[in-house]
Write a protein that holds these residues in place. Structure first.
Motif, PDB file in Angstrom:
ATOM      1  N   GLY A  40       0.800  -1.224   0.000  1.00  0.00           N
ATOM      2  CA  GLY A  40       0.000   0.000   0.000  1.00  0.00           C
ATOM      3  C   GLY A  40       0.833   1.274   0.000  1.00  0.00           C
ATOM      4  N   HIS A  42       1.602   3.117  -2.349  1.00  0.00           N
ATOM      5  CA  HIS A  42       1.046   4.146  -3.252  1.00  0.00           C
ATOM      6  C   HIS A  42      -0.020   4.993  -2.550  1.00  0.00           C
ATOM      7  CE1 HIS A  42      -1.540   0.682  -3.322  1.00  0.00           C
ATOM      8  NE2 HIS A  42      -2.436   1.276  -4.060  1.00  0.00           N
ATOM      9  N   MET A  43      -0.503   4.538  -1.385  1.00  0.00           N
ATOM     10  CA  MET A  43      -1.530   5.277  -0.653  1.00  0.00           C
ATOM     11  C   MET A  43      -0.922   6.150   0.456  1.00  0.00           C
ATOM     12  SD  MET A  43      -4.171   4.083  -2.232  1.00  0.00           S
ATOM     13  CE  MET A  43      -5.720   4.239  -1.328  1.00  0.00           C
ATOM     14  N   LYS A  44       0.391   6.060   0.640  1.00  0.00           N
ATOM     15  CA  LYS A  44       1.013   6.787   1.753  1.00  0.00           C
ATOM     16  C   LYS A  44       1.361   8.231   1.375  1.00  0.00           C
ATOM     17  CE  LYS A  44       2.488   2.704   4.246  1.00  0.00           C
ATOM     18  NZ  LYS A  44       3.575   1.728   4.410  1.00  0.00           N
ATOM     19  N   MET A  48       1.867  10.300  -2.153  1.00  0.00           N
ATOM     20  CA  MET A  48       0.798  11.221  -2.575  1.00  0.00           C
ATOM     21  C   MET A  48       1.334  12.623  -2.867  1.00  0.00           C
ATOM     22  SD  MET A  48      -2.533  10.133  -0.378  1.00  0.00           S
ATOM     23  CE  MET A  48      -3.394  11.669  -0.792  1.00  0.00           C
ATOM     24  N   ARG A  54      -2.624   8.719  -6.465  1.00  0.00           N
ATOM     25  CA  ARG A  54      -2.220   7.490  -5.769  1.00  0.00           C
ATOM     26  C   ARG A  54      -2.110   6.287  -6.695  1.00  0.00           C
ATOM     27  NH1 ARG A  54      -6.666   8.091  -1.084  1.00  0.00           N
ATOM     28  NH2 ARG A  54      -7.858   8.699  -2.914  1.00  0.00           N
ATOM     29  N   LYS A  55      -1.554   6.525  -7.875  1.00  0.00           N
ATOM     30  CA  LYS A  55      -1.379   5.435  -8.835  1.00  0.00           C
ATOM     31  C   LYS A  55       0.072   5.330  -9.266  1.00  0.00           C
ATOM     32  CE  LYS A  55      -6.049   5.236 -10.515  1.00  0.00           C
ATOM     33  NZ  LYS A  55      -7.007   5.458 -11.563  1.00  0.00           N
TER      34      LYS A  55
END
Lengths: 221, 221
Positions: A40, A42-44, A48, A54-55
């Protein structure tokens, strides 16, 4: 650092692999920062700040940020490929590369992702059985994609825009590999096409594809 | 005729309008062949000989056929726009145009089409009530698209790639017009953006948008 090319990638992602392979194939000096999708990352917050969507992948060249993979493939080939083969300047050839890159969003990519996600990824993460109605829908569409790709985009040519591999072929092959890792059986035409891409790219092709093949294998056990 | 540019369009379609407006704006000599979507002309044999995917728009320039609208916008601007403003050659600017053109497929377009189709088109054709669950899903996503477009793609600039309109802005505006014709209320930021596109394109902008506005009005009666 001004002018430095940075890729934010995870090689379980199809367009991440295409970007990494392009940079290796054209010997574009670059740095890769791994953003672990399974963890995860990409969500941190840190990531960001690079990509608010977030990709992955994302690319940064000096101050120029590119959050779409096809735009990044075009940019990198245009800037760093001195051979003019991966994204040819000739408009009649280039438009066939662009045509595939635009078409694939709702075709190769949408259904390759849909098949892999619903058959392999979600069942492994959620520890549930796959939704076979959804899997079969994407399977049917992948067969149509296979047909359209073979007949219209490839025809009798070895590659999409003619005799030489382009960024369109590289992305197509990386996308095809995802359902393959999930057990989808493509036709000989597609498998031969992938072999031609592999031959052009060299040993990096299988190296970069190792993580998705291993991940899929573990998930399907 | 060798070298002649032909567009296959119906102006109720967003990318058809973008192509027609681009050709007018840059004064590219071209012929338009109308393929009436409501009459199903895109499904007939004659047109399938042009586009086996049975979609509009399509473009043909001499022997070069382009079945994807973004690829056609890039090709036409590259070949016929001597000003270098609609699809700038400078890579740091061009990649921002490409970035939007790639992003919009699954964002502006997917949800603008989804909203209009489910709220206006299908109920009119099938004489049923709209599926409001689907309409609301696309409405919610359109609000996210509006936010992403305003904050990331536009920011404080008048247009996506900076001070001048490009093919990305033209396509974005033509896409926004579809949900607007279906009653969707965009923010001032988006409406002001559309006004800037209209001002750059001139009176053709509203002429080309007349048919979708009239069609939507009739369908919603």
């Amino acid at each position: 650092m001004a002018g430095k090319l940075i890729l934010y990638v995870d090689h379980v992602s199809q367009p991440s692999r295409a970007l990494s392979l392009l940079c290796r194939a054209i010997r574009a000096p670059h740095q890769e920062i791994y953003i672990n999708l399974m963890k995860g990352e990409h969500m941190k917050k840190d990531y960001m700040a690079v990509n608010p969507f977030r990709k992955i992948p994302a690319a940064k060249d000096g101050d120029t940020l590119i959050l779409e993979s096809c735009a990044a493939l075009r940019f990198i080939a245009s800037k760093y490929d001195s051979s003019d083969l991966w994204y040819p300047k000739n408009l009649d050839i280039r438009c066939k590369v662009d045509e595939y890159l635009d078409w694939q969003h709702l075709n190769t990519r949408a259904h390759g992702v849909g098949y892999f996600r619903n058959l392999v990824l979600l069942p492994a993460l959620k520890k549930t059985k796959p939704d076979m109605q959804l899997v079969n829908l994407h399977k049917k569409e992948l067969k149509r994609v296979q047909n359209d790709f073979s007949k219209y985009f490839l025809g009798s040519k070895p590659f999409i825009s003619g005799d030489h591999i382009s960024i369109a072929d590289l992305l197509a092959s990386c996308e095809f590999e995802q359902p393959i890792a999930g057990g989808f059986e493509f036709s000989e035409t597609i498998l031969n096409f992938i072999d031609r891409v592999r031959a052009e790219v060299g040993p990096d092709y299988d190296k970069i594809h190792a993580s998705i093949r291993e991940t899929a294998k573990q998930m399907m056990q």
